[in-house]
Design a protein around this motif. Structure first.
Motif, PDB file in Angstrom:
ATOM      1  N   ILE A 179     -49.164 -11.215 -28.818  1.00 50.19           N
ATOM      2  CA  ILE A 179     -50.582 -10.940 -28.553  1.00 50.19           C
ATOM      3  C   ILE A 179     -51.498 -11.985 -29.173  1.00 50.19           C
ATOM      4  CG2 ILE A 179     -50.143  -8.465 -28.400  1.00 50.19           C
ATOM      5  CD1 ILE A 179     -51.327  -8.176 -31.198  1.00 50.19           C
ATOM      6  N   TRP A 180     -50.952 -13.080 -29.699  1.00 45.27           N
ATOM      7  CA  TRP A 180     -51.792 -14.049 -30.394  1.00 45.27           C
ATOM      8  C   TRP A 180     -51.791 -15.418 -29.725  1.00 45.27           C
ATOM      9  CZ3 TRP A 180     -54.789 -11.418 -33.297  1.00 45.27           C
ATOM     10  CH2 TRP A 180     -54.336 -10.293 -33.965  1.00 45.27           C
ATOM     11  N   SER A 181     -50.663 -15.889 -29.267  1.00 45.60           N
ATOM     12  CA  SER A 181     -50.632 -17.235 -28.690  1.00 45.60           C
ATOM     13  C   SER A 181     -51.227 -17.210 -27.281  1.00 45.60           C
ATOM     14  CB  SER A 181     -49.200 -17.760 -28.640  1.00 45.60           C
ATOM     15  OG  SER A 181     -48.392 -16.942 -27.813  1.00 45.60           O
ATOM     16  N   LYS A 182     -51.982 -18.262 -26.970  1.00 49.51           N
ATOM     17  CA  LYS A 182     -52.625 -18.350 -25.666  1.00 49.51           C
ATOM     18  C   LYS A 182     -51.738 -19.089 -24.682  1.00 49.51           C
ATOM     19  CE  LYS A 182     -55.210 -22.499 -26.979  1.00 49.51           C
ATOM     20  NZ  LYS A 182     -56.571 -23.078 -27.122  1.00 49.51           N
ATOM     21  N   SER A 183     -52.155 -19.104 -23.439  1.00 47.71           N
ATOM     22  CA  SER A 183     -51.372 -19.743 -22.391  1.00 47.71           C
ATOM     23  C   SER A 183     -51.360 -21.256 -22.561  1.00 47.71           C
ATOM     24  CB  SER A 183     -51.939 -19.375 -21.016  1.00 47.71           C
ATOM     25  OG  SER A 183     -51.290 -20.087 -19.984  1.00 47.71           O
ATOM     26  N   ASN A 184     -50.327 -21.881 -22.039  1.00 47.35           N
ATOM     27  CA  ASN A 184     -50.229 -23.337 -22.075  1.00 47.35           C
ATOM     28  C   ASN A 184     -51.020 -24.005 -20.955  1.00 47.35           C
ATOM     29  OD1 ASN A 184     -48.433 -23.251 -24.296  1.00 47.35           O
ATOM     30  ND2 ASN A 184     -46.697 -22.911 -22.912  1.00 47.35           N
ATOM     31  N   TYR A 185     -51.542 -23.226 -20.027  1.00 47.75           N
ATOM     32  CA  TYR A 185     -52.238 -23.773 -18.865  1.00 47.75           C
ATOM     33  C   TYR A 185     -53.727 -23.439 -18.973  1.00 47.75           C
ATOM     34  CZ  TYR A 185     -47.451 -23.946 -17.138  1.00 47.75           C
ATOM     35  OH  TYR A 185     -46.118 -24.186 -17.014  1.00 47.75           O
ATOM     36  N   GLN A 186     -54.544 -24.439 -18.609  1.00 46.78           N
ATOM     37  CA  GLN A 186     -55.985 -24.271 -18.723  1.00 46.78           C
ATOM     38  C   GLN A 186     -56.510 -23.201 -17.768  1.00 46.78           C
ATOM     39  OE1 GLN A 186     -58.173 -27.880 -18.107  1.00 46.78           O
ATOM     40  NE2 GLN A 186     -60.152 -26.984 -18.639  1.00 46.78           N
ATOM     41  N   VAL A 187     -55.890 -23.064 -16.594  1.00 46.42           N
ATOM     42  CA  VAL A 187     -56.375 -22.088 -15.625  1.00 46.42           C
ATOM     43  C   VAL A 187     -56.256 -20.669 -16.175  1.00 46.42           C
ATOM     44  CG1 VAL A 187     -54.118 -22.092 -14.488  1.00 46.42           C
ATOM     45  CG2 VAL A 187     -56.114 -21.243 -13.261  1.00 46.42           C
ATOM     46  N   PHE A 188     -55.149 -20.373 -16.869  1.00 49.11           N
ATOM     47  CA  PHE A 188     -54.979 -19.026 -17.414  1.00 49.11           C
ATOM     48  C   PHE A 188     -55.782 -18.828 -18.700  1.00 49.11           C
ATOM     49  CE2 PHE A 188     -51.005 -19.782 -14.992  1.00 49.11           C
ATOM     50  CZ  PHE A 188     -51.195 -18.807 -14.025  1.00 49.11           C
ATOM     51  N   GLN A 189     -56.087 -19.911 -19.398  1.00 48.05           N
ATOM     52  CA  GLN A 189     -57.013 -19.794 -20.522  1.00 48.05           C
ATOM     53  C   GLN A 189     -58.401 -19.413 -20.031  1.00 48.05           C
ATOM     54  OE1 GLN A 189     -56.897 -23.415 -22.830  1.00 48.05           O
ATOM     55  NE2 GLN A 189     -54.663 -23.397 -23.018  1.00 48.05           N
ATOM     56  N   LYS A 190     -58.806 -19.993 -18.882  1.00 49.69           N
ATOM     57  CA  LYS A 190     -60.092 -19.620 -18.292  1.00 49.69           C
ATOM     58  C   LYS A 190     -60.090 -18.155 -17.871  1.00 49.69           C
ATOM     59  CE  LYS A 190     -62.795 -23.337 -17.946  1.00 49.69           C
ATOM     60  NZ  LYS A 190     -64.230 -23.364 -18.340  1.00 49.69           N
ATOM     61  N   VAL A 191     -59.010 -17.703 -17.246  1.00 45.62           N
ATOM     62  CA  VAL A 191     -58.942 -16.305 -16.813  1.00 45.62           C
ATOM     63  C   VAL A 191     -58.958 -15.379 -18.023  1.00 45.62           C
ATOM     64  CG1 VAL A 191     -57.553 -14.618 -15.552  1.00 45.62           C
ATOM     65  CG2 VAL A 191     -57.713 -16.956 -14.716  1.00 45.62           C
ATOM     66  N   ASP A 226     -60.606 -15.911 -20.828  1.00 46.59           N
ATOM     67  CA  ASP A 226     -62.018 -15.825 -21.235  1.00 46.59           C
ATOM     68  C   ASP A 226     -62.801 -14.901 -20.309  1.00 46.59           C
ATOM     69  OD1 ASP A 226     -61.422 -17.612 -23.236  1.00 46.59           O
ATOM     70  OD2 ASP A 226     -62.098 -19.375 -22.105  1.00 46.59           O
ATOM     71  N   HIS A 227     -62.535 -14.993 -19.003  1.00 46.07           N
ATOM     72  CA  HIS A 227     -63.247 -14.125 -18.057  1.00 46.07           C
ATOM     73  C   HIS A 227     -62.832 -12.663 -18.244  1.00 46.07           C
ATOM     74  CE1 HIS A 227     -64.655 -17.781 -16.544  1.00 46.07           C
ATOM     75  NE2 HIS A 227     -63.744 -18.025 -15.614  1.00 46.07           N
ATOM     76  N   ALA A 228     -61.576 -12.416 -18.574  1.00 45.45           N
ATOM     77  CA  ALA A 228     -61.126 -11.046 -18.809  1.00 45.45           C
ATOM     78  C   ALA A 228     -61.806 -10.455 -20.045  1.00 45.45           C
ATOM     79  CB  ALA A 228     -59.605 -11.000 -18.967  1.00 45.45           C
ATOM     80  N   THR A 229     -62.000 -11.272 -21.077  1.00 49.30           N
ATOM     81  CA  THR A 229     -62.734 -10.805 -22.256  1.00 49.30           C
ATOM     82  C   THR A 229     -64.170 -10.458 -21.897  1.00 49.30           C
ATOM     83  OG1 THR A 229     -61.338 -12.222 -23.637  1.00 49.30           O
ATOM     84  CG2 THR A 229     -63.367 -11.391 -24.611  1.00 49.30           C
ATOM     85  N   THR A 230     -64.778 -11.263 -21.029  1.00 48.57           N
ATOM     86  CA  THR A 230     -66.135 -10.946 -20.565  1.00 48.57           C
ATOM     87  C   THR A 230     -66.148  -9.654 -19.757  1.00 48.57           C
ATOM     88  OG1 THR A 230     -66.572 -13.326 -20.447  1.00 48.57           O
ATOM     89  CG2 THR A 230     -68.124 -11.871 -19.320  1.00 48.57           C
ATOM     90  N   ALA A 231     -65.111  -9.435 -18.962  1.00 41.48           N
ATOM     91  CA  ALA A 231     -65.037  -8.203 -18.172  1.00 41.48           C
ATOM     92  C   ALA A 231     -64.938  -6.977 -19.070  1.00 41.48           C
ATOM     93  CB  ALA A 231     -63.841  -8.264 -17.217  1.00 41.48           C
ATOM     94  N   LEU A 232     -64.249  -7.095 -20.210  1.00 42.78           N
ATOM     95  CA  LEU A 232     -64.170  -5.959 -21.139  1.00 42.78           C
ATOM     96  C   LEU A 232     -65.545  -5.582 -21.668  1.00 42.78           C
ATOM     97  CD1 LEU A 232     -60.976  -6.833 -23.207  1.00 42.78           C
ATOM     98  CD2 LEU A 232     -61.185  -5.302 -21.257  1.00 42.78           C
TER      99      LEU A 232
END
Length: 312
Positions: free
Chosen positions: A231-243, A245-251
């Motif tokens: 639950i701590w490490s982020k994705s290696n791809y920029q596209v999923f890092q963007k998603v 961030d958008h999911a956090t905004t959706a929360l």
């Protein structure tokens, strides 16, 4: 401040006529310059050319004078806008000739809109907080802590069986989405949501309230070395890092403390719209890629796809 709204002191009919008068004045001035550009033409003798040029030039100047007088007359009928403007004299900033270098006025308008939104959401938050009975009287101050009953929030503590039933219903709603529920640390639930063969989402929940989301690619590893969800490490791809961030905004957008099951269902519905992450074009520019990324933003109401820069 309503965008584009005119004050009650403005005569709308005269305002429309003044716009037409401005267009007529622009046409008259254009004819003057056309006359100067063409010069003396289409006459056999020099005297004829001079007379024709002077006559045409005088007619053009008379047209400019007539249109300018009509515009001045209409400007007096339009009326003055109300001076009770929320931004007061800051409107003078829009007259800056280097607006592209120092866009102070546009930034000020944007800040004012955000201030209005902040005030609106603060009022909503205040209303929700006031619904909780947290009033204290002078008689309660002398009561010992042992005798005073400790209030338990009813909406935050839900039976695990109820949470499981809600997640199972959501899982059955979307065939292309699979949800695996686990509780590695007691009663708190952790979800591994697999959306087709596009992405995987780790959702950390506290009862039915979503605390954290991590979005990774379908082929990325979502487990740690000891077999637990990472639950701590982020994705290696920029596209999923963007998603992510958008999911956090959706929360932050989907918030309804009285009905947490509706919030989870709405969030999962929004998350399901990423099933065509690499297939749906941007609804604003119509392109599939921008700066090497697909449209990663999904509208909260329409679920339409937008690039991160096109949604603004």
């Amino acid at each position: 401040m309503a965008d584009g709204a005119l004050s009650p002191g403005v005569n709308l009919e005269a305002f429309a006529q003044a716009i037409a008068a401005i267009q007529a004045l622009r046409s008259s001035v254009t004819r003057v310059f056309d006359c100067l550009k063409d010069g003396m033409r289409n006459k056999e003798t020099l005297e004829g050319r001079e007379k024709g040029f002077v006559a045409a030039f005088q007619d053009s100047l008379h047209s400019v004078s007539r249109d300018l007088g009509e515009l001045e007359r209409l400007s007096n009928l339009v009326g003055k806008p109300s001076e009770n403007h929320p931004l007061h004299n800051s409107g003078l900033l829009s007259l800056d000739p280097v607006q592209d270098k120092t866009p102070l006025y546009s930034q000020l308008l944007q800040a004012y809109k955000w201030s209005n939104k902040l005030q609106y959401h603060a009022g909503l938050a205040s209303g929700l907080l006031n619904q909780q009975s947290l009033k204290r009287s002078a008689n309660q101050m002398g009561v010992s802590a042992k005798r005073r009953p400790k209030a338990q929030p009813t909406t935050l503590v839900l039976p695990p069986q109820y949470v499981d039933d809600v997640i199972n219903r959501i899982d059955r709603m979307f065939p292309e989405m699979s949800i695996q529920l686990s509780r590695p640390n007691g009663t708190s639930a952790m979800l591994l949501v697999t959306l087709g063969k596009v992405l995987k989402v780790i959702v950390v929940m506290r009862s039915l309230f979503i605390d954290r989301t991590i979005v990774k690619g379908y082929n990325e590893n979502v487990y740690t070395e000891d077999g637990k969800l990472d639950i701590w490490s982020k994705s290696n791809y920029q596209v999923f890092q963007k998603v992510t961030d958008h999911a956090t905004t959706a929360l932050l957008h989907y918030q309804l403390p009285q009905m947490p099951d509706v919030v989870v269902r709405s969030f999962m519905t929004w998350l399901r719209s990423y099933i065509k992450l690499f297939q749906a074009p941007c609804q604003r520019c119509g392109k599939f890629l921008q700066d090497g990324l697909p449209p990663t933003w999904r509208d909260f109401r329409t679920l339409e796809a937008f690039h991160d820069t096109c949604r603004q």
